[in-house]
Structure formats: structure tokens, C-alpha cells
Design a protein around this motif. Structure first.
Motif, PDB file in Angstrom:
ATOM      1  N   VAL A 125       0.808  -1.214   0.000  1.00 52.94           N
ATOM      2  CA  VAL A 125       0.000   0.000   0.000  1.00 52.94           C
ATOM      3  C   VAL A 125       0.847   1.272   0.000  1.00 52.94           C
ATOM      4  CG1 VAL A 125      -1.697   1.317   1.345  1.00 52.94           C
ATOM      5  CG2 VAL A 125      -1.965  -1.152   1.066  1.00 52.94           C
ATOM      6  N   THR A 126       1.907   1.291   0.818  1.00 49.16           N
ATOM      7  CA  THR A 126       2.722   2.498   0.908  1.00 49.16           C
ATOM      8  C   THR A 126       3.324   2.854  -0.446  1.00 49.16           C
ATOM      9  OG1 THR A 126       3.183   2.147   3.259  1.00 49.16           O
ATOM     10  CG2 THR A 126       4.747   3.502   2.023  1.00 49.16           C
ATOM     11  N   LEU A 127       3.842   1.861  -1.151  1.00 44.54           N
ATOM     12  CA  LEU A 127       4.413   2.112  -2.469  1.00 44.54           C
ATOM     13  C   LEU A 127       3.332   2.529  -3.460  1.00 44.54           C
ATOM     14  CD1 LEU A 127       6.607   0.332  -0.985  1.00 44.54           C
ATOM     15  CD2 LEU A 127       7.339  -0.338  -3.275  1.00 44.54           C
ATOM     16  N   ALA A 128       2.200   1.858  -3.414  1.00 44.76           N
ATOM     17  CA  ALA A 128       1.112   2.197  -4.333  1.00 44.76           C
ATOM     18  C   ALA A 128       0.630   3.624  -4.114  1.00 44.76           C
ATOM     19  CB  ALA A 128      -0.040   1.209  -4.165  1.00 44.76           C
ATOM     20  N   ASP A 129       0.588   4.070  -2.858  1.00 46.70           N
ATOM     21  CA  ASP A 129       0.188   5.448  -2.585  1.00 46.70           C
ATOM     22  C   ASP A 129       1.197   6.444  -3.145  1.00 46.70           C
ATOM     23  OD1 ASP A 129      -2.102   4.660  -1.312  1.00 46.70           O
ATOM     24  OD2 ASP A 129      -1.505   5.350   0.683  1.00 46.70           O
ATOM     25  N   ALA A 130       2.486   6.148  -3.006  1.00 42.10           N
ATOM     26  CA  ALA A 130       3.502   7.041  -3.563  1.00 42.10           C
ATOM     27  C   ALA A 130       3.333   7.164  -5.068  1.00 42.10           C
ATOM     28  CB  ALA A 130       4.897   6.534  -3.206  1.00 42.10           C
ATOM     29  N   ASP A 131       3.023   6.053  -5.704  1.00 39.98           N
ATOM     30  CA  ASP A 131       2.753   6.072  -7.142  1.00 39.98           C
ATOM     31  C   ASP A 131       1.492   6.864  -7.458  1.00 39.98           C
ATOM     32  OD1 ASP A 131       2.766   5.061  -9.979  1.00 39.98           O
ATOM     33  OD2 ASP A 131       0.991   4.009  -9.262  1.00 39.98           O
ATOM     34  N   ASP A 132       0.407   6.587  -6.747  1.00 45.22           N
ATOM     35  CA  ASP A 132      -0.857   7.271  -7.015  1.00 45.22           C
ATOM     36  C   ASP A 132      -0.746   8.777  -6.799  1.00 45.22           C
ATOM     37  OD1 ASP A 132      -2.077   4.881  -7.632  1.00 45.22           O
ATOM     38  OD2 ASP A 132      -3.054   4.645  -5.681  1.00 45.22           O
ATOM     39  N   ALA A 133      -0.032   9.175  -5.752  1.00 46.23           N
ATOM     40  CA  ALA A 133       0.130  10.602  -5.472  1.00 46.23           C
ATOM     41  C   ALA A 133       0.876  11.296  -6.603  1.00 46.23           C
ATOM     42  CB  ALA A 133       0.867  10.795  -4.149  1.00 46.23           C
ATOM     43  N   THR A 134       1.879  10.619  -7.150  1.00 46.99           N
ATOM     44  CA  THR A 134       2.639  11.193  -8.259  1.00 46.99           C
ATOM     45  C   THR A 134       1.794  11.252  -9.521  1.00 46.99           C
ATOM     46  OG1 THR A 134       4.667  10.290  -7.291  1.00 46.99           O
ATOM     47  CG2 THR A 134       4.779  11.019  -9.581  1.00 46.99           C
ATOM     48  N   GLU A 135       1.070  10.186  -9.804  1.00 43.50           N
ATOM     49  CA  GLU A 135       0.215  10.155 -10.997  1.00 43.50           C
ATOM     50  C   GLU A 135      -0.906  11.188 -10.926  1.00 43.50           C
ATOM     51  OE1 GLU A 135       0.616   7.715 -13.959  1.00 43.50           O
ATOM     52  OE2 GLU A 135       2.400   8.512 -12.966  1.00 43.50           O
ATOM     53  N   ALA A 136      -1.308  11.566  -9.709  1.00 42.86           N
ATOM     54  CA  ALA A 136      -2.376  12.558  -9.543  1.00 42.86           C
ATOM     55  C   ALA A 136      -1.980  13.933 -10.054  1.00 42.86           C
ATOM     56  CB  ALA A 136      -2.778  12.647  -8.066  1.00 42.86           C
ATOM     57  N   LEU A 137      -0.685  14.146 -10.308  1.00 40.47           N
ATOM     58  CA  LEU A 137      -0.272  15.410 -10.906  1.00 40.47           C
ATOM     59  C   LEU A 137      -1.008  15.663 -12.224  1.00 40.47           C
ATOM     60  CD1 LEU A 137       3.591  15.360 -10.316  1.00 40.47           C
ATOM     61  CD2 LEU A 137       1.964  16.986  -9.329  1.00 40.47           C
ATOM     62  N   ALA A 138      -1.330  14.588 -12.945  1.00 37.74           N
ATOM     63  CA  ALA A 138      -1.989  14.731 -14.254  1.00 37.74           C
ATOM     64  C   ALA A 138      -3.497  14.901 -14.138  1.00 37.74           C
ATOM     65  CB  ALA A 138      -1.673  13.511 -15.125  1.00 37.74           C
ATOM     66  N   THR A 139      -4.043  14.719 -12.929  1.00 40.56           N
ATOM     67  CA  THR A 139      -5.502  14.759 -12.784  1.00 40.56           C
ATOM     68  C   THR A 139      -5.902  15.771 -11.710  1.00 40.56           C
ATOM     69  OG1 THR A 139      -5.367  12.826 -11.292  1.00 40.56           O
ATOM     70  CG2 THR A 139      -5.799  12.409 -13.638  1.00 40.56           C
ATOM     71  N   SER A 140      -6.136  15.317 -10.500  1.00 39.14           N
ATOM     72  CA  SER A 140      -6.689  16.186  -9.459  1.00 39.14           C
ATOM     73  C   SER A 140      -5.755  17.328  -9.093  1.00 39.14           C
ATOM     74  CB  SER A 140      -7.027  15.364  -8.209  1.00 39.14           C
ATOM     75  OG  SER A 140      -5.893  14.699  -7.691  1.00 39.14           O
ATOM     76  N   VAL A 141      -4.451  17.097  -9.115  1.00 40.23           N
ATOM     77  CA  VAL A 141      -3.514  18.160  -8.733  1.00 40.23           C
ATOM     78  C   VAL A 141      -3.437  19.220  -9.825  1.00 40.23           C
ATOM     79  CG1 VAL A 141      -1.163  18.668  -7.970  1.00 40.23           C
ATOM     80  CG2 VAL A 141      -2.229  16.490  -7.347  1.00 40.23           C
ATOM     81  N   GLN A 142      -3.360  18.793 -11.071  1.00 38.68           N
ATOM     82  CA  GLN A 142      -3.362  19.757 -12.174  1.00 38.68           C
ATOM     83  C   GLN A 142      -4.666  20.553 -12.202  1.00 38.68           C
ATOM     84  OE1 GLN A 142      -1.565  21.618 -13.960  1.00 38.68           O
ATOM     85  NE2 GLN A 142      -0.995  20.509 -15.833  1.00 38.68           N
ATOM     86  N   ASP A 143      -5.779  19.887 -11.911  1.00 33.20           N
ATOM     87  CA  ASP A 143      -7.063  20.590 -11.853  1.00 33.20           C
ATOM     88  C   ASP A 143      -7.041  21.659 -10.757  1.00 33.20           C
ATOM     89  OD1 ASP A 143      -8.015  19.003 -13.888  1.00 33.20           O
ATOM     90  OD2 ASP A 143      -9.151  17.665 -12.580  1.00 33.20           O
ATOM     91  N   ALA A 144      -6.526  21.297  -9.582  1.00 34.44           N
ATOM     92  CA  ALA A 144      -6.461  22.253  -8.474  1.00 34.44           C
ATOM     93  C   ALA A 144      -5.546  23.422  -8.801  1.00 34.44           C
ATOM     94  CB  ALA A 144      -5.984  21.548  -7.208  1.00 34.44           C
ATOM     95  N   ALA A 145      -4.517  23.154  -9.610  1.00 31.88           N
ATOM     96  CA  ALA A 145      -3.571  24.205  -9.988  1.00 31.88           C
ATOM     97  C   ALA A 145      -4.079  25.054 -11.144  1.00 31.88           C
ATOM     98  CB  ALA A 145      -2.231  23.579 -10.364  1.00 31.88           C
ATOM     99  N   GLY A 146      -5.225  24.740 -11.658  1.00 38.27           N
ATOM    100  CA  GLY A 146      -5.753  25.503 -12.785  1.00 38.27           C
ATOM    101  C   GLY A 146      -4.933  25.341 -14.046  1.00 38.27           C
ATOM    102  N   GLY A 147      -4.324  24.156 -14.200  1.00 33.97           N
ATOM    103  CA  GLY A 147      -3.533  23.883 -15.392  1.00 33.97           C
ATOM    104  C   GLY A 147      -2.176  24.558 -15.426  1.00 33.97           C
ATOM    105  N   ARG A 148      -1.709  25.020 -14.277  1.00 36.73           N
ATOM    106  CA  ARG A 148      -0.462  25.795 -14.240  1.00 36.73           C
ATOM    107  C   ARG A 148       0.789  24.958 -14.011  1.00 36.73           C
ATOM    108  NH1 ARG A 148      -1.357  30.318  -9.909  1.00 36.73           N
ATOM    109  NH2 ARG A 148      -2.963  28.922  -9.079  1.00 36.73           N
TER     110      ARG A 148
END
Length: 282
Positions: free
Chosen positions: A101-124
């Protein structure tokens, strides 16, 4: 591993504001999954961007008692220099974490840059300029993220969309088998629920030194006075990476210990920060 720098860590960030944004308009909490620990703190610099991004991965022996709070001052210091920072939390041992789980979360958090994190950043965010930085157990995870594209298809983290350009690893654990045996590291054994002879497949997937070459610059920064993670971890990784054709770099800092990298006022963090910024570039 966790106890050595616990005194330098801030109070728990489990109480980071429940609201999605705190009092600073350029800092926000963003979820990347359903669990309470599936979140990160996003720091955006001034300007419309697109901004390069540093994924920050905190340490603490992969243990529930230690969270991202001590990485917040470091993250803010990078954002002040014009870099977007994604300071990630993940599920940990003694909580809902551990293998895988710990490794999978590190992966998921990084992959979220392309989805929820980019959305929160307004595409910046400039997702072609993603960099990694981690300390101690978080150094292990950051180095693992750097090499996850080399993993077999059925492993956690395989076939990522986000491909970092560099990784700066502070006092990191690169060889989990060495840590569990010669280093007598009980934290590694708890993360993987056993010794290398018990779970050789887990150690092979989880150990960054097993994934070479990774095809990007990994810079290992280690204090020579470190009594928690032996500097041989960084030295061996860089030697092995260079032999495999990777442009790995080693910086050994005389007189600095394990916890110094977690102190925003320490010259050890100052040295690591400059390396991160040099990798990010103008």
C-alpha cells in the motif's frame, strides 16, 4: 530511523486545515484517493506558469507517527524560489500502510499530478518538468518512484504516466536488503513484513538499487555523520547506477547527520535545495 529525526519534525500535520485551501491562496490541500492519508499539500509560486513541479516525499521510517508536516517549511522554501511543490502524504506502517500500500500510494500521489492536482492548480503545472525529492524513508520512496517505469507490469507503480526528470535523495535507503541484513533495519522489515529470504519478490520490487538503469539523474546527498542510515547506501547506489550507465551523482556532506536535512535552516537542506533547483533549471 524515525526516532533519529523526530525531534526535528513539526507537530503532526494530521490537523492540516480541513478546508481545501488554507489562509494562503497559493497553498491548498488536494486529495488523490479515498483514504484519509491520500492527500498532499500543493504549493504554487506566483505567476501563471506553467511551473516545474517538485514532488516532496517525507521520511519517518514509513511509520504512522511521522507525517508530511516537517516537509512543509522545506516545501514553502522551494515555492518561494518559483517552483511548484507537491508535498505528498501516504499510508504508513502502524496505520493502513505497509506492503504494497505504501508504495502504491507514492505512485498514485505522483500520478495525480496529471488529474486532481493539475485541476487544483488551474492547469499551471508543467508535467514535462517533474522532479522528485525525498528524505530517509521518503528518499527510498522518491528513488523508487524514479525507477518504477522499469518494473514488471503486475508490480505496483508499473507503466506510469508521469516521468520525472530528476530525483534528489537525502539520506535515502536505496538497498532494502542491505538495510534489513547488514544494517539491522527493523523499519524495512516492518514495511515489507519480513526479511529478504521471506519475501525476495517484495525486496526486488521495493529496492531502487534493483531497478537500474533508470535513465534520469538521481543525486544522492548524505551526511557523513549519519548514525541512522549508513552513507554506504548512497555510495553503493551511485556506484551501481553509474556502472549501469546512469548519470547518478553523489554528494557527501562532512559533519551533518540524518535529521539535518529536515531542518529548513540547516546548511544540509540548503545544499540539497540548491541541487534540486539546479536540476529544475531556469
Amino acid at each position: 530511523m524515525a526516532a533519529a529525526f523526530a525531534a526535528g519534525c513539526a507537530d503532526s500535520a494530521g490537523d492540516v486545515a480541513e478546508a481545501e485551501r488554507d489562509t494562503q491562496p497559493d497553498t491548498m490541500r488536494v486529495s488523490y484517493g479515498e483514504d484519509a492519508d491520500n492527500y498532499g499539500i500543493l504549493h504554487l509560486p506566483d505567476g501563471d506558469g506553467p511551473h516545474p513541479v517538485v514532488v516532496m516525499v517525507h521520511g519517518g521510517g514509513w511509520l504512522e507517527d511521522h507525517d508530511l508536516s516537517y516537509f512543509e517549511p522545506l516545501s514553502r522554501s522551494l515555492a518561494d524560489d518559483g517552483v511548484a511543490v507537491w508535498n505528498i502524504e501516504y499510508r504508513r506502517v502502524d496505520g493502513a500502510g505497509g506492503w504494497p500500500v505504501t508504495l502504491a500510494d507514492a505512485d498514485d500521489a505522483t500520478e495525480a499530478l496529471a488529474t486532481s492536482v493539475q485541476d487544483a492548480a488551474g492547469g499551471r503545472l508543467d508535467l514535462d518538468r517533474v522532479h522528485l525529492a525525498g528524505h530517509s524513508a521518503g528518499g527510498h520512496l522518491a528513488a523508487w518512484i524514479a525507477g518504477r517505469h522499469t518494473l514488471p507490469a503486475d508490480a505496483p507503480g508499473a507503466q506510469p504516466q508521469i516521468r520525472p526528470q530528476s530525483a534528489t535523495i537525502m539520506a535515502g535507503v536505496f538497498d532494502l536488503s542491505l538495510a534489513a541484513t547488514a544494517g539491522h533495519d527493523g523499519f524495512v522489515r516492518r514495511l515489507l513484513d519480513g526479511m529478504p529470504e521471506d519475501h525476495p519478490d517484495r525486496y526486488a520490487i521495493a529496492s531502487p538499487i534493483e531497478h537500474l538503469p533508470v535513465g534520469l539523474v538521481v543525486t544522492a546527498v548524505h551526511g557523513m555523520a549519519d548514525q541512522t542510515v549508513d552513507p554506504v547506501q548512497s555510495r553503493s547506489y551511485v556506484e551501481t547506477a553509474q556502472a549501469a550507465g546512469d548519470p547518478a551523482e553523489l554528494h557527501l556532506l562532512e559533519g551533518f547527520g540524518h535529521g539535518d536535512f529536515g531542518n529548513v535552516d540547516s546548511p544540509a537542506w540548503g545544499a540539497a535545495k540548491q541541487i534540486i533547483l539546479d536540476h529544475v533549471g531556469p
